[in-house]
Design a protein around this motif. Structure first.
Motif, PDB file in Angstrom:
ATOM      1  N   ASP A   1       0.480  21.655  31.941  1.00 29.46           N
ATOM      2  CA  ASP A   1       0.172  22.212  33.260  1.00 29.46           C
ATOM      3  C   ASP A   1       0.918  21.372  34.287  1.00 29.46           C
ATOM      4  OD1 ASP A   1      -0.835  23.039  35.683  1.00 29.46           O
ATOM      5  OD2 ASP A   1      -2.917  23.160  35.002  1.00 29.46           O
ATOM      6  N   LYS A   2       1.988  21.947  34.844  1.00 27.49           N
ATOM      7  CA  LYS A   2       2.822  21.172  35.776  1.00 27.49           C
ATOM      8  C   LYS A   2       2.185  21.038  37.157  1.00 27.49           C
ATOM      9  CE  LYS A   2       6.681  23.508  34.960  1.00 27.49           C
ATOM     10  NZ  LYS A   2       6.333  24.333  33.777  1.00 27.49           N
ATOM     11  N   ASN A   3       1.076  21.738  37.392  1.00 22.18           N
ATOM     12  CA  ASN A   3       0.382  21.569  38.679  1.00 22.18           C
ATOM     13  C   ASN A   3      -0.166  20.155  38.829  1.00 22.18           C
ATOM     14  OD1 ASN A   3       0.543  24.272  39.859  1.00 22.18           O
ATOM     15  ND2 ASN A   3      -0.663  24.870  38.072  1.00 22.18           N
ATOM     16  N   ASP A   4      -0.644  19.579  37.720  1.00 27.22           N
ATOM     17  CA  ASP A   4      -1.199  18.225  37.794  1.00 27.22           C
ATOM     18  C   ASP A   4      -0.732  17.341  36.632  1.00 27.22           C
ATOM     19  OD1 ASP A   4      -2.576  19.404  35.730  1.00 27.22           O
ATOM     20  OD2 ASP A   4      -4.578  19.133  36.589  1.00 27.22           O
ATOM     21  N   PHE A   5       0.233  17.824  35.864  1.00 25.65           N
ATOM     22  CA  PHE A   5       0.779  17.107  34.704  1.00 25.65           C
ATOM     23  C   PHE A   5      -0.339  16.713  33.741  1.00 25.65           C
ATOM     24  CE2 PHE A   5       3.080  13.449  32.612  1.00 25.65           C
ATOM     25  CZ  PHE A   5       4.011  14.244  31.972  1.00 25.65           C
ATOM     26  N   THR A   6      -1.002  17.727  33.219  1.00 27.28           N
ATOM     27  CA  THR A   6      -2.040  17.525  32.206  1.00 27.28           C
ATOM     28  C   THR A   6      -1.777  18.474  31.043  1.00 27.28           C
ATOM     29  OG1 THR A   6      -3.502  19.155  33.230  1.00 27.28           O
ATOM     30  CG2 THR A   6      -3.794  16.850  33.910  1.00 27.28           C
ATOM     31  N   VAL A   7      -2.489  18.232  29.931  1.00 26.34           N
ATOM     32  CA  VAL A   7      -2.426  19.116  28.784  1.00 26.34           C
ATOM     33  C   VAL A   7      -3.840  19.246  28.225  1.00 26.34           C
ATOM     34  CG1 VAL A   7      -1.942  17.256  27.126  1.00 26.34           C
ATOM     35  CG2 VAL A   7      -1.207  19.594  26.604  1.00 26.34           C
ATOM     36  N   THR A   8      -4.142  20.416  27.682  1.00 28.73           N
ATOM     37  CA  THR A   8      -5.467  20.635  27.098  1.00 28.73           C
ATOM     38  C   THR A   8      -5.348  20.655  25.581  1.00 28.73           C
ATOM     39  OG1 THR A   8      -6.177  21.876  29.041  1.00 28.73           O
ATOM     40  CG2 THR A   8      -7.461  22.163  27.031  1.00 28.73           C
ATOM     41  N   ILE A   9      -6.056  19.712  24.939  1.00 24.92           N
ATOM     42  CA  ILE A   9      -6.041  19.592  23.485  1.00 24.92           C
ATOM     43  C   ILE A   9      -7.459  19.816  22.973  1.00 24.92           C
ATOM     44  CG2 ILE A   9      -5.515  18.096  21.520  1.00 24.92           C
ATOM     45  CD1 ILE A   9      -3.635  16.513  23.327  1.00 24.92           C
ATOM     46  N   ASN A  10      -7.626  20.883  22.153  1.00 28.01           N
ATOM     47  CA  ASN A  10      -8.951  21.216  21.600  1.00 28.01           C
ATOM     48  C   ASN A  10     -10.022  21.293  22.690  1.00 28.01           C
ATOM     49  OD1 ASN A  10      -7.877  21.223  18.960  1.00 28.01           O
ATOM     50  ND2 ASN A  10      -8.193  19.003  18.770  1.00 28.01           N
ATOM     51  N   GLY A  11      -9.651  21.928  23.791  1.00 26.91           N
ATOM     52  CA  GLY A  11     -10.602  22.138  24.875  1.00 26.91           C
ATOM     53  C   GLY A  11     -10.777  20.951  25.805  1.00 26.91           C
ATOM     54  N   LYS A  12     -10.109  19.843  25.524  1.00 27.81           N
ATOM     55  CA  LYS A  12     -10.251  18.654  26.366  1.00 27.81           C
ATOM     56  C   LYS A  12      -8.967  18.437  27.176  1.00 27.81           C
ATOM     57  CE  LYS A  12     -11.099  13.666  26.178  1.00 27.81           C
ATOM     58  NZ  LYS A  12     -11.225  12.466  25.327  1.00 27.81           N
ATOM     59  N   ARG A  13      -9.155  18.272  28.491  1.00 23.59           N
ATOM     60  CA  ARG A  13      -8.008  18.064  29.383  1.00 23.59           C
ATOM     61  C   ARG A  13      -7.585  16.594  29.327  1.00 23.59           C
ATOM     62  NH1 ARG A  13      -8.368  16.231  34.407  1.00 23.59           N
ATOM     63  NH2 ARG A  13      -6.670  16.545  35.902  1.00 23.59           N
ATOM     64  N   ILE A  14      -6.298  16.370  29.066  1.00 21.46           N
ATOM     65  CA  ILE A  14      -5.738  15.024  28.960  1.00 21.46           C
ATOM     66  C   ILE A  14      -4.813  14.784  30.147  1.00 21.46           C
ATOM     67  CG2 ILE A  14      -4.353  13.436  27.561  1.00 21.46           C
ATOM     68  CD1 ILE A  14      -6.906  14.203  26.160  1.00 21.46           C
ATOM     69  N   ALA A  15      -5.068  13.704  30.877  1.00 17.12           N
ATOM     70  CA  ALA A  15      -4.160  13.272  31.945  1.00 17.12           C
ATOM     71  C   ALA A  15      -3.366  12.073  31.435  1.00 17.12           C
ATOM     72  CB  ALA A  15      -4.947  12.904  33.196  1.00 17.12           C
ATOM     73  N   PHE A  16      -2.247  11.785  32.109  1.00 18.78           N
ATOM     74  CA  PHE A  16      -1.356  10.724  31.654  1.00 18.78           C
ATOM     75  C   PHE A  16      -1.329   9.570  32.654  1.00 18.78           C
ATOM     76  CE2 PHE A  16       0.159  14.659  29.729  1.00 18.78           C
ATOM     77  CZ  PHE A  16       0.138  14.299  28.393  1.00 18.78           C
ATOM     78  N   ASP A  17      -1.328   8.370  32.119  1.00 17.45           N
ATOM     79  CA  ASP A  17      -1.347   7.165  32.952  1.00 17.45           C
ATOM     80  C   ASP A  17       0.050   6.727  33.370  1.00 17.45           C
ATOM     81  OD1 ASP A  17      -4.280   6.375  32.839  1.00 17.45           O
ATOM     82  OD2 ASP A  17      -3.809   6.562  30.703  1.00 17.45           O
ATOM     83  N   CYS A  18       1.054   7.160  32.610  1.00 14.26           N
ATOM     84  CA  CYS A  18       2.431   6.762  32.922  1.00 14.26           C
ATOM     85  C   CYS A  18       3.387   7.713  32.218  1.00 14.26           C
ATOM     86  CB  CYS A  18       2.688   5.322  32.464  1.00 14.26           C
ATOM     87  SG  CYS A  18       4.344   4.686  32.846  1.00 14.26           S
ATOM     88  N   ALA A  19       4.509   8.015  32.872  1.00 14.69           N
ATOM     89  CA  ALA A  19       5.576   8.805  32.265  1.00 14.69           C
ATOM     90  C   ALA A  19       6.718   7.872  31.882  1.00 14.69           C
ATOM     91  CB  ALA A  19       6.071   9.876  33.232  1.00 14.69           C
TER      92      ALA A  19
END
Length: 330
Positions: A62-80
Protein backbone atom coordinates in the motif's frame (compact mmCIF):
# COMPACT_ATOMS: atom_id res chain seq x y z
CA UNK A 1 5.23 -8.15 20.24
CA UNK A 2 8.58 -8.41 18.47
CA UNK A 3 11.10 -5.72 19.32
CA UNK A 4 12.92 -6.41 16.06
CA UNK A 5 12.84 -3.67 13.43
CA UNK A 6 11.11 -4.27 10.10
CA UNK A 7 13.50 -3.45 7.27
CA UNK A 8 12.23 -3.06 3.70
CA UNK A 9 14.96 -3.96 1.23
CA UNK A 10 13.98 -2.07 -1.92
CA UNK A 11 14.98 -4.02 -5.04
CA UNK A 12 14.38 -4.20 -8.78
CA UNK A 13 13.56 -0.85 -10.30
CA UNK A 14 12.99 0.35 -13.85
CA UNK A 15 16.48 0.46 -15.33
CA UNK A 16 18.70 -2.06 -17.08
CA UNK A 17 20.29 -2.70 -13.69
CA UNK A 18 17.21 -4.35 -12.15
CA UNK A 19 18.78 -7.81 -12.20
CA UNK A 20 21.91 -6.57 -10.39
CA UNK A 21 19.67 -4.93 -7.80
CA UNK A 22 17.88 -8.22 -7.13
CA UNK A 23 21.25 -9.90 -6.58
CA UNK A 24 22.29 -7.13 -4.18
CA UNK A 25 19.02 -7.41 -2.24
CA UNK A 26 19.42 -11.17 -1.79
CA UNK A 27 22.92 -10.70 -0.41
CA UNK A 28 21.82 -7.89 1.93
CA UNK A 29 18.89 -9.95 3.26
CA UNK A 30 21.39 -12.65 4.24
CA UNK A 31 23.68 -10.11 5.90
CA UNK A 32 21.06 -8.39 8.08
CA UNK A 33 21.22 -9.53 11.69
CA UNK A 34 18.16 -11.76 12.31
CA UNK A 35 18.41 -11.02 16.03
CA UNK A 36 17.79 -7.31 15.36
CA UNK A 37 15.90 -7.11 12.08
CA UNK A 38 13.05 -8.67 10.13
CA UNK A 39 14.13 -8.43 6.49
CA UNK A 40 11.45 -7.96 3.81
CA UNK A 41 12.33 -7.83 0.10
CA UNK A 42 10.17 -5.28 -1.73
CA UNK A 43 10.22 -5.58 -5.53
CA UNK A 44 9.62 -2.33 -7.40
CA UNK A 45 8.59 -2.39 -11.06
CA UNK A 46 6.93 0.77 -12.29
CA UNK A 47 3.87 1.46 -10.15
CA UNK A 48 3.74 -2.19 -9.03
CA UNK A 49 5.37 -2.70 -5.63
CA UNK A 50 5.13 -6.07 -3.95
CA UNK A 51 6.53 -8.04 -1.04
CA UNK A 52 8.19 -11.26 -2.12
CA UNK A 53 8.46 -14.16 0.30
CA UNK A 54 9.79 -17.64 -0.54
CA UNK A 55 7.02 -20.03 -1.55
CA UNK A 56 4.31 -17.34 -1.29
CA UNK A 57 2.45 -15.22 -3.80
CA UNK A 58 3.65 -11.60 -3.99
CA UNK A 59 1.71 -9.25 -1.71
CA UNK A 60 0.91 -5.70 -2.85
CA UNK A 61 2.42 -2.76 -1.00
CA UNK A 62 0.00 0.00 0.00
CA UNK A 63 1.90 3.04 -1.27
CA UNK A 64 -0.40 5.41 0.63
CA UNK A 65 1.46 4.62 3.85
CA UNK A 66 4.09 2.06 2.74
CA UNK A 67 2.58 -0.92 4.53
CA UNK A 68 1.75 -4.50 3.61
CA UNK A 69 -0.91 -6.85 4.96
CA UNK A 70 0.26 -10.37 5.78
CA UNK A 71 -2.38 -12.90 6.95
CA UNK A 72 -4.69 -10.07 7.93
CA UNK A 73 -2.03 -8.18 9.89
CA UNK A 74 -0.82 -4.78 8.70
CA UNK A 75 2.98 -4.47 8.73
CA UNK A 76 4.72 -1.09 8.77
CA UNK A 77 8.43 -0.62 8.09
CA UNK A 78 10.98 1.03 10.35
CA UNK A 79 13.53 1.70 7.61
CA UNK A 80 13.90 1.39 3.83
CA UNK A 81 17.23 -0.08 2.77
CA UNK A 82 17.51 1.07 -0.82
CA UNK A 83 19.27 -1.44 -3.09
CA UNK A 84 17.85 -0.23 -6.40
CA UNK A 85 20.53 0.80 -8.88
CA UNK A 86 19.27 3.34 -11.40
CA UNK A 87 15.73 4.70 -11.37
CA UNK A 88 13.87 5.11 -9.02
CA UNK A 89 16.33 4.19 -6.26
CA UNK A 90 19.45 6.10 -7.21
CA UNK A 91 18.06 9.31 -8.72
CA UNK A 92 15.99 10.83 -5.89
CA UNK A 93 12.53 9.51 -6.72
CA UNK A 94 12.29 6.91 -3.95
CA UNK A 95 14.06 9.25 -1.58
CA UNK A 96 11.37 11.90 -2.13
CA UNK A 97 8.63 9.33 -1.46
CA UNK A 98 10.17 8.18 1.82
CA UNK A 99 10.93 11.76 2.81
CA UNK A 100 7.25 12.68 2.46
CA UNK A 101 6.18 9.69 4.54
CA UNK A 102 8.92 10.38 7.12
CA UNK A 103 10.28 6.85 6.75
CA UNK A 104 14.04 6.49 7.37
CA UNK A 105 16.09 5.38 4.36
CA UNK A 106 19.73 4.42 3.93
CA UNK A 107 20.96 6.68 1.12
CA UNK A 108 21.61 10.37 0.66
CA UNK A 109 18.68 12.73 0.25
CA UNK A 110 16.72 13.87 -2.79
CA UNK A 111 19.22 16.48 -3.96
CA UNK A 112 22.24 14.26 -3.36
CA UNK A 113 20.70 11.34 -5.25
CA UNK A 114 19.50 13.43 -8.20
CA UNK A 115 22.82 15.24 -8.63
CA UNK A 116 25.09 12.22 -8.17
CA UNK A 117 23.08 10.17 -10.67
CA UNK A 118 23.79 12.88 -13.23
CA UNK A 119 27.40 12.34 -14.32
CA UNK A 120 27.72 15.83 -15.82
CA UNK A 121 26.41 17.70 -12.77
CA UNK A 122 28.55 15.55 -10.46
CA UNK A 123 31.67 16.61 -12.32
CA UNK A 124 30.62 20.26 -12.15
CA UNK A 125 30.37 20.05 -8.36
CA UNK A 126 33.41 17.92 -7.50
CA UNK A 127 35.82 20.21 -9.36
CA UNK A 128 35.90 22.30 -6.16
CA UNK A 129 37.69 19.43 -4.35
CA UNK A 130 40.71 19.78 -6.62
CA UNK A 131 40.37 16.34 -8.22
CA UNK A 132 41.25 16.15 -11.92
CA UNK A 133 38.48 15.71 -14.51
CA UNK A 134 38.43 14.31 -18.03
CA UNK A 135 37.41 16.73 -20.78
CA UNK A 136 33.93 16.04 -22.12
CA UNK A 137 31.11 17.03 -24.45
CA UNK A 138 27.44 16.61 -23.50
CA UNK A 139 24.80 16.06 -26.18
CA UNK A 140 21.00 16.19 -25.83
CA UNK A 141 18.83 13.82 -27.85
CA UNK A 142 17.88 15.56 -31.10
CA UNK A 143 20.71 18.07 -30.85
CA UNK A 144 22.98 18.40 -33.87
CA UNK A 145 26.62 17.54 -33.33
CA UNK A 146 29.67 17.38 -35.56
CA UNK A 147 31.82 14.27 -34.97
CA UNK A 148 34.92 16.03 -36.32
CA UNK A 149 34.56 18.84 -33.75
CA UNK A 150 34.18 16.34 -30.90
CA UNK A 151 37.28 14.43 -31.97
CA UNK A 152 39.23 17.69 -32.39
CA UNK A 153 38.40 18.64 -28.79
CA UNK A 154 38.76 15.24 -27.11
CA UNK A 155 40.99 13.18 -29.41
CA UNK A 156 40.58 9.44 -29.90
CA UNK A 157 39.73 7.07 -28.39
CA UNK A 158 36.78 8.45 -26.39
CA UNK A 159 34.20 6.96 -24.08
CA UNK A 160 30.56 7.48 -24.96
CA UNK A 161 28.16 6.97 -22.07
CA UNK A 162 24.60 7.79 -21.03
CA UNK A 163 24.57 10.72 -18.61
CA UNK A 164 22.27 8.86 -16.22
CA UNK A 165 22.92 5.13 -16.13
CA UNK A 166 25.04 2.57 -14.34
CA UNK A 167 26.71 -0.84 -14.59
CA UNK A 168 28.26 0.34 -17.88
CA UNK A 169 24.99 -0.08 -19.81
CA UNK A 170 25.13 1.88 -23.06
CA UNK A 171 28.86 2.63 -22.69
CA UNK A 172 31.20 2.30 -25.68
CA UNK A 173 34.91 2.89 -26.12
CA UNK A 174 35.18 4.53 -29.55
CA UNK A 175 38.45 4.32 -31.48
CA UNK A 176 37.48 5.72 -34.89
CA UNK A 177 35.43 8.71 -35.93
CA UNK A 178 33.11 6.44 -37.97
CA UNK A 179 32.11 4.59 -34.80
CA UNK A 180 31.19 7.75 -32.89
CA UNK A 181 27.63 8.28 -34.15
CA UNK A 182 26.55 4.61 -33.62
CA UNK A 183 27.95 4.73 -30.08
CA UNK A 184 26.04 7.94 -29.36
CA UNK A 185 22.85 6.33 -30.69
CA UNK A 186 23.44 3.34 -28.41
CA UNK A 187 23.88 5.59 -25.36
CA UNK A 188 20.64 7.41 -26.21
CA UNK A 189 18.77 4.12 -25.66
CA UNK A 190 19.55 4.58 -21.92
CA UNK A 191 19.14 8.34 -21.46
CA UNK A 192 18.23 11.57 -23.24
CA UNK A 193 21.66 13.08 -22.54
CA UNK A 194 24.95 11.52 -23.62
CA UNK A 195 28.47 12.35 -22.46
CA UNK A 196 31.45 11.92 -24.76
CA UNK A 197 34.57 11.89 -22.62
CA UNK A 198 38.28 11.85 -23.41
CA UNK A 199 40.00 8.53 -22.83
CA UNK A 200 42.55 8.59 -20.03
CA UNK A 201 44.95 5.69 -19.94
CA UNK A 202 45.85 4.75 -16.39
CA UNK A 203 45.09 2.56 -13.38
CA UNK A 204 41.45 2.22 -12.34
CA UNK A 205 40.99 2.63 -8.59
CA UNK A 206 37.90 2.88 -6.42
CA UNK A 207 37.18 3.73 -2.80
CA UNK A 208 34.10 3.25 -0.62
CA UNK A 209 33.02 5.67 2.10
CA UNK A 210 30.47 5.53 4.90
CA UNK A 211 29.88 8.46 7.23
CA UNK A 212 27.32 8.32 10.00
CA UNK A 213 26.57 10.23 13.17
CA UNK A 214 28.84 7.92 15.19
CA UNK A 215 31.21 6.42 12.62
CA UNK A 216 33.21 7.66 9.66
CA UNK A 217 34.83 4.95 7.57
CA UNK A 218 36.89 5.55 4.46
CA UNK A 219 37.37 2.05 3.12
CA UNK A 220 40.54 0.61 1.56
CA UNK A 221 41.25 1.40 -2.09
CA UNK A 222 40.64 -1.33 -4.69
CA UNK A 223 42.46 -1.58 -8.01
CA UNK A 224 40.39 -2.95 -10.89
CA UNK A 225 42.22 -4.73 -13.70
CA UNK A 226 39.61 -5.72 -16.32
CA UNK A 227 40.21 -8.57 -18.72
CA UNK A 228 37.90 -6.74 -21.09
CA UNK A 229 38.91 -3.44 -22.73
CA UNK A 230 37.39 -1.43 -19.89
CA UNK A 231 35.44 -2.09 -16.69
CA UNK A 232 32.22 -2.99 -18.53
CA UNK A 233 29.26 -5.16 -17.50
CA UNK A 234 31.10 -8.44 -18.12
CA UNK A 235 34.09 -7.26 -16.10
CA UNK A 236 31.85 -6.12 -13.25
CA UNK A 237 29.46 -9.04 -12.97
CA UNK A 238 30.83 -12.00 -14.94
CA UNK A 239 34.16 -12.18 -13.13
CA UNK A 240 36.10 -10.82 -16.08
CA UNK A 241 38.25 -8.57 -13.96
CA UNK A 242 40.88 -8.83 -11.27
CA UNK A 243 40.10 -6.72 -8.22
CA UNK A 244 42.91 -6.19 -5.73
CA UNK A 245 41.90 -5.03 -2.25
CA UNK A 246 43.73 -3.28 -0.78
CA UNK A 247 45.33 -1.93 -3.95
CA UNK A 248 49.08 -2.38 -4.26
CA UNK A 249 49.86 1.31 -4.56
CA UNK A 250 52.14 3.71 -2.68
CA UNK A 251 50.79 4.92 0.67
CA UNK A 252 50.81 8.53 -0.52
CA UNK A 253 48.56 7.70 -3.50
CA UNK A 254 46.25 5.64 -1.29
CA UNK A 255 45.92 8.54 1.16
CA UNK A 256 45.25 11.05 -1.65
CA UNK A 257 42.48 8.84 -3.08
CA UNK A 258 40.91 8.32 0.35
CA UNK A 259 41.15 12.05 1.04
CA UNK A 260 39.47 12.93 -2.27
CA UNK A 261 36.77 10.33 -1.60
CA UNK A 262 36.01 11.88 1.79
CA UNK A 263 35.96 15.41 0.33
CA UNK A 264 33.70 14.35 -2.56
CA UNK A 265 31.32 12.61 -0.11
CA UNK A 266 31.01 15.86 1.86
CA UNK A 267 30.86 18.12 -1.21
CA UNK A 268 27.93 16.16 -2.67
CA UNK A 269 26.20 15.86 0.75
CA UNK A 270 26.21 12.08 0.64
CA UNK A 271 24.76 9.78 3.31
CA UNK A 272 25.05 6.05 3.77
CA UNK A 273 27.44 3.98 1.65
CA UNK A 274 28.98 5.35 -1.56
CA UNK A 275 31.80 4.29 -3.88
CA UNK A 276 33.94 6.75 -5.83
CA UNK A 277 35.71 5.63 -9.03
CA UNK A 278 38.94 7.09 -10.41
CA UNK A 279 41.56 6.75 -13.12
CA UNK A 280 45.12 7.55 -12.05
CA UNK A 281 47.63 8.68 -14.68
CA UNK A 282 51.08 9.76 -13.55
CA UNK A 283 50.47 12.06 -10.56
CA UNK A 284 46.91 12.98 -11.56
CA UNK A 285 43.82 11.43 -9.95
CA UNK A 286 40.83 11.74 -12.31
CA UNK A 287 37.30 11.46 -10.91
CA UNK A 288 35.16 9.12 -13.02
CA UNK A 289 31.86 8.87 -11.15
CA UNK A 290 30.22 8.28 -7.79
CA UNK A 291 27.85 5.42 -6.96
CA UNK A 292 25.43 6.27 -4.14
CA UNK A 293 23.80 2.82 -4.26
CA UNK A 294 26.89 0.68 -4.92
CA UNK A 295 26.42 -2.95 -5.84
CA UNK A 296 26.22 -5.49 -3.04
CA UNK A 297 26.15 -8.67 -5.12
CA UNK A 298 28.60 -11.51 -4.55
CA UNK A 299 30.94 -9.93 -7.12
CA UNK A 300 30.72 -6.36 -5.79
CA UNK A 301 33.62 -4.24 -4.57
CA UNK A 302 32.37 -2.57 -1.37
CA UNK A 303 31.92 -5.92 0.45
CA UNK A 304 35.54 -6.74 -0.47
CA UNK A 305 36.66 -3.42 1.00
CA UNK A 306 34.63 -3.88 4.19
CA UNK A 307 36.10 -7.33 4.77
CA UNK A 308 39.61 -5.94 4.15
CA UNK A 309 39.12 -3.63 7.16
CA UNK A 310 38.39 -6.66 9.36
CA UNK A 311 34.68 -5.87 9.65
CA UNK A 312 31.94 -8.30 8.63
CA UNK A 313 28.97 -7.30 6.51
CA UNK A 314 26.46 -8.05 9.28
CA UNK A 315 27.99 -5.48 11.63
CA UNK A 316 28.46 -3.04 8.76
CA UNK A 317 24.80 -3.12 7.74
CA UNK A 318 23.66 -2.92 11.36
CA UNK A 319 25.60 0.34 11.52
CA UNK A 320 24.13 1.60 8.23
CA UNK A 321 20.51 0.86 9.22
CA UNK A 322 20.83 2.23 12.75
CA UNK A 323 22.42 5.42 11.40
CA UNK A 324 19.59 5.93 8.90
CA UNK A 325 17.02 5.63 11.70
CA UNK A 326 18.99 7.94 13.98
CA UNK A 327 19.36 10.55 11.21
CA UNK A 328 15.58 10.59 10.73
CA UNK A 329 15.00 11.45 14.37
CA UNK A 330 12.66 8.50 14.90
Amino acid sequence: MSSKLNIAIMAGGDSSEANISLQSATQIAGWLDPERFNAFKIIVKGSSWSLEQPGENPLPIDKNDFTVTINGKRIAFDCALIAIHGTPGENGLLQAYFQMLKIPYTTGGVMNSAVTFNKYFSKELVVATGVSLAKDVIIKRGENYVPEEIVEKLGLPVFVKPNESGSSYGVTKVKTIDDLAPAIDKAFTEDEFVIVEEFISGRELTCGVFKGAKNEIVLPVTEIIPETEFFDYDAKYLNKSQEITPAQIPDQLKERIQNFSSKIYDRLQCKGIVRVDYIVRDENIYFLEINTVPGMSAASIVPQQVRATGMNMRDFFTMVVEDAIERSGR
